[in-house]
Scaffold this motif. Structure first.
Motif, short mmCIF file in Angstrom:
data_model
loop_
_atom_site.label_atom_id
_atom_site.label_comp_id
_atom_site.label_asym_id
_atom_site.label_seq_id
_atom_site.Cartn_x
_atom_site.Cartn_y
_atom_site.Cartn_z
N ASN A 6 5.76 -15.81 18.94
CA ASN A 6 6.32 -14.97 19.49
C ASN A 6 7.54 -15.42 19.83
OD1 ASN A 6 7.46 -12.81 20.65
ND2 ASN A 6 5.40 -11.95 21.31
N THR A 7 8.63 -15.38 19.33
CA THR A 7 10.09 -16.05 19.71
C THR A 7 10.54 -15.12 20.82
OG1 THR A 7 11.16 -14.77 17.93
CG2 THR A 7 10.63 -17.04 17.65
N ASP A 8 10.05 -13.90 20.96
CA ASP A 8 10.48 -13.58 22.29
C ASP A 8 9.69 -13.59 23.42
OD1 ASP A 8 12.24 -11.50 20.85
OD2 ASP A 8 10.75 -10.04 20.59
N SER A 26 7.75 -27.72 15.98
CA SER A 26 9.19 -28.38 16.09
C SER A 26 9.82 -27.50 16.83
CB SER A 26 10.06 -28.83 15.10
OG SER A 26 10.31 -27.81 14.02
N MET A 27 11.09 -27.80 17.56
CA MET A 27 11.93 -26.65 18.07
C MET A 27 13.20 -26.26 17.14
SD MET A 27 10.20 -26.34 20.83
CE MET A 27 11.37 -25.22 21.95
N ALA A 28 13.82 -25.15 16.98
CA ALA A 28 14.83 -24.59 16.39
C ALA A 28 15.43 -23.67 17.30
CB ALA A 28 14.36 -24.11 15.18
N ASP A 29 16.78 -23.82 17.64
CA ASP A 29 17.43 -22.80 18.55
C ASP A 29 16.63 -22.56 19.78
OD1 ASP A 29 19.38 -22.76 16.44
OD2 ASP A 29 18.32 -20.98 15.41
N GLY A 30 16.23 -23.47 20.29
CA GLY A 30 15.58 -23.32 21.50
C GLY A 30 14.00 -22.62 21.40
N LYS A 31 13.56 -22.52 20.39
CA LYS A 31 12.26 -21.58 20.17
C LYS A 31 11.38 -22.65 19.33
CE LYS A 31 13.57 -18.04 22.35
NZ LYS A 31 13.08 -17.63 23.27
N CYS A 45 -2.37 -25.69 20.25
CA CYS A 45 -0.98 -25.14 20.89
C CYS A 45 -1.26 -23.74 21.58
CB CYS A 45 0.08 -24.78 19.72
SG CYS A 45 -0.69 -23.94 18.43
N VAL A 46 -2.14 -22.80 21.13
CA VAL A 46 -2.48 -21.71 21.55
C VAL A 46 -3.04 -21.99 23.12
CG1 VAL A 46 -3.78 -19.47 21.64
CG2 VAL A 46 -3.03 -20.61 19.28
N GLY A 47 -3.93 -22.77 23.31
CA GLY A 47 -4.36 -23.12 24.53
C GLY A 47 -3.45 -23.81 25.49
N GLU A 48 -2.48 -24.36 25.00
CA GLU A 48 -1.52 -25.09 25.89
C GLU A 48 -0.23 -24.09 26.24
OE1 GLU A 48 -1.69 -28.20 27.38
OE2 GLU A 48 -3.72 -28.22 26.68
N CYS A 49 0.06 -23.22 25.45
CA CYS A 49 1.28 -22.59 25.69
C CYS A 49 1.28 -21.64 27.01
CB CYS A 49 1.56 -21.56 24.50
SG CYS A 49 3.20 -20.58 24.88
N PRO A 50 2.00 -21.86 28.06
CA PRO A 50 2.10 -21.32 29.35
C PRO A 50 2.66 -19.79 29.12
CG PRO A 50 3.78 -22.88 29.46
CD PRO A 50 3.23 -23.02 27.99
N CYS A 51 3.33 -19.69 28.10
CA CYS A 51 3.94 -18.20 27.94
C CYS A 51 2.96 -17.33 27.00
CB CYS A 51 5.36 -18.17 27.57
SG CYS A 51 6.35 -19.20 28.29
N GLU A 52 1.86 -18.08 26.59
CA GLU A 52 0.99 -17.05 25.55
C GLU A 52 1.84 -16.69 24.39
OE1 GLU A 52 -1.13 -14.31 27.94
OE2 GLU A 52 -2.30 -15.70 28.83
N ALA A 53 2.54 -17.50 23.82
CA ALA A 53 3.84 -17.09 22.69
C ALA A 53 2.87 -17.73 21.52
CB ALA A 53 4.94 -17.83 22.81
N ILE A 54 2.05 -18.25 21.43
CA ILE A 54 1.46 -18.68 20.28
C ILE A 54 0.22 -17.98 19.97
CG2 ILE A 54 1.10 -20.82 18.70
CD1 ILE A 54 2.70 -22.49 20.52
N SER A 55 -0.12 -17.63 18.78
CA SER A 55 -1.34 -16.96 18.39
C SER A 55 -1.85 -17.68 16.92
CB SER A 55 -1.37 -15.43 18.13
OG SER A 55 -0.49 -15.15 17.37
N LEU A 56 -3.17 -17.50 16.76
CA LEU A 56 -3.63 -17.73 15.35
C LEU A 56 -3.91 -16.65 14.51
CD1 LEU A 56 -6.26 -20.85 15.87
CD2 LEU A 56 -3.68 -20.94 14.80
#
Length: 56
Positions: A6-8, A26-31, A45-56
């Motif tokens: 979720n790039t937002d 990877s990173m692109a445009d800061g995301k 990655c889901v468990g590590e993301c502090p922003c909860e921005a990744i889902s499966l």
């Protein structure tokens, strides 16, 4: 289904990049960007993301 970003919500901290065992993020445009062809759907990655921005 590969991990989705979720790039937002993504802060660009890059924590997920280091957590991916197959280097599918990877990173692109800061995301974070997931290479769907390389993603093994492990959820690391889901468990590590502090922003909860990744889902499966």
């Amino acid at each position: 289904m590969a991990a989705k970003v979720n790039t937002d919500a993504c802060s660009g901290c890059e924590t997920c990049v280091g957590s991916c065992p197959v280097s599918a993020i990877s990173m692109a445009d800061g995301k974070a960007v997931v290479n769907e062809a390389d993603c093994i759907e492990c959820g690391a990655c889901v468990g590590e993301c502090p922003c909860e921005a990744i889902s499966l």
